[in-house]
Write a protein that holds these residues in place. Structure first.
Motif, short mmCIF file in Angstrom:
data_model
loop_
_atom_site.label_atom_id
_atom_site.label_comp_id
_atom_site.label_asym_id
_atom_site.label_seq_id
_atom_site.Cartn_x
_atom_site.Cartn_y
_atom_site.Cartn_z
N PHE A 93 0.83 -1.20 0.00
CA PHE A 93 0.00 0.00 0.00
C PHE A 93 0.87 1.25 0.00
CE2 PHE A 93 -2.92 -3.12 1.78
CZ PHE A 93 -4.06 -2.86 1.04
N HIS A 94 0.43 2.26 -0.72
CA HIS A 94 1.15 3.52 -0.80
C HIS A 94 0.16 4.68 -0.75
CE1 HIS A 94 3.63 0.50 -2.76
NE2 HIS A 94 4.66 1.19 -2.31
N ILE A 95 0.58 5.76 -0.10
CA ILE A 95 -0.20 6.98 -0.17
C ILE A 95 0.43 7.86 -1.24
CG2 ILE A 95 -1.08 6.86 2.19
CD1 ILE A 95 1.04 9.06 2.87
N VAL A 96 -0.39 8.72 -1.82
CA VAL A 96 0.06 9.66 -2.84
C VAL A 96 0.03 11.04 -2.20
CG1 VAL A 96 -0.38 10.62 -5.13
CG2 VAL A 96 -0.98 8.23 -4.65
N LEU A 97 1.17 11.69 -2.21
CA LEU A 97 1.29 13.02 -1.62
C LEU A 97 1.54 14.06 -2.70
CD1 LEU A 97 3.65 12.04 1.33
CD2 LEU A 97 1.19 12.49 1.46
N ASP A 98 0.90 15.22 -2.54
CA ASP A 98 1.18 16.35 -3.41
C ASP A 98 2.60 16.82 -3.07
OD1 ASP A 98 1.40 19.40 -3.75
OD2 ASP A 98 -0.38 18.92 -4.95
N ASP A 99 3.46 16.88 -4.07
CA ASP A 99 4.86 17.25 -3.84
C ASP A 99 5.02 18.65 -3.26
OD1 ASP A 99 7.07 15.66 -3.96
OD2 ASP A 99 7.51 16.04 -6.06
N ASP A 100 4.14 19.57 -3.65
CA ASP A 100 4.27 20.95 -3.18
C ASP A 100 3.78 21.13 -1.74
OD1 ASP A 100 5.35 21.81 -5.62
OD2 ASP A 100 3.35 22.15 -6.47
N SER A 101 2.59 20.61 -1.45
CA SER A 101 1.98 20.85 -0.14
C SER A 101 2.24 19.73 0.87
CB SER A 101 0.46 21.01 -0.30
OG SER A 101 -0.13 19.77 -0.68
N GLY A 102 2.59 18.54 0.38
CA GLY A 102 2.75 17.40 1.27
C GLY A 102 1.42 16.78 1.67
N ARG A 103 0.33 17.29 1.14
CA ARG A 103 -1.01 16.81 1.48
C ARG A 103 -1.29 15.45 0.84
NH1 ARG A 103 -6.29 19.07 2.74
NH2 ARG A 103 -7.86 17.90 1.58
N LEU A 104 -1.96 14.57 1.59
CA LEU A 104 -2.35 13.27 1.06
C LEU A 104 -3.49 13.48 0.06
CD1 LEU A 104 -2.77 10.04 3.13
CD2 LEU A 104 -4.24 10.54 1.19
N ILE A 105 -3.27 13.07 -1.19
CA ILE A 105 -4.27 13.30 -2.23
C ILE A 105 -4.74 12.00 -2.89
CG2 ILE A 105 -3.59 15.67 -2.73
CD1 ILE A 105 -1.91 14.59 -5.09
N GLY A 106 -4.20 10.87 -2.46
CA GLY A 106 -4.63 9.61 -3.05
C GLY A 106 -3.91 8.43 -2.44
N ARG A 107 -4.25 7.28 -2.98
CA ARG A 107 -3.59 6.04 -2.57
C ARG A 107 -3.51 5.12 -3.78
NH1 ARG A 107 -7.35 3.57 2.02
NH2 ARG A 107 -5.71 2.03 1.97
N VAL A 108 -2.45 4.33 -3.84
CA VAL A 108 -2.27 3.32 -4.88
C VAL A 108 -1.79 2.05 -4.20
CG1 VAL A 108 -1.92 4.81 -6.89
CG2 VAL A 108 0.02 4.26 -5.44
#
Length: 164
Positions: free
Chosen positions: A59-74
């Protein structure tokens, strides 16, 4: 644009917030997880981390590179004999920006190079053309017509190599 992080225990609060924030959005295109998923989230998260240690899921979370906010999962599930099933969710705020395509591409690379997989499968519903497009842009080919939950769907497959 994005970065993936392997799921860890300290991701639980942000992941739960992400799932709650996007629940109605996700339910428009995939079967809803149900209330039990959210009320038992903490124990489920711990169980998934334990299962991840066995190598049968990744499992992986997807983070926005600029804000560090969690924006998804793959995710890769049912890892066995060089193959796994790919799944992903990108939040509504990040939709339509190429995030899903980039996240799936990054996970395909990890699947080949880090996890040693030779192929991936994926499924989606027919009424989710965006998901179908993401898969096709990442080299997945249509393999069959199936049912996903109670909805008509399609299955996909992609061969991998270490240059993926």
């Amino acid at each position: 644009m994005i970065r993936l992080e392997r799921l860890r225990a300290d991701h639980a609060p942000a992941l739960l917030a992400f799932e709650l924030e996007n629940r109605a959005y996700f339910a428009r295109s995939v079967p809803d997880r149900g209330d039990a998923y959210f009320t038992g989230f903490a124990s489920r998260h711990e169980a998934l981390l334990a299962e991840q240690e066995t190598g049968t899921i990744h499992f992986h979370i997807v983070l926005d590179d600029d804000s560090g906010r969690l924006i998804g999962r793959v995710n890769l599930v049912d890892v066995e004999r060089g193959t796994a099933e790919l799944g992903y969710r990108i939040g509504e705020r990040a939709a339509g920006r190429g995030v899903a395509t980039a996240a799936v591409a990054a996970l395909c690379r990890l699947a080949a190079t880090t996890y040693g997989l030779s192929s991936l499968t994926a499924v989606t519903t027919l009424d989710n053309p965006a998901s179908r497009t993401v898969l096709e842009r990442n080299g997945f080919t249509l393999t069959d017509h199936i049912t996903v939950g109670d909805r008509p769907g399609v299955g996909y497959r992609r061969r991998l190599d270490d240059r993926t």
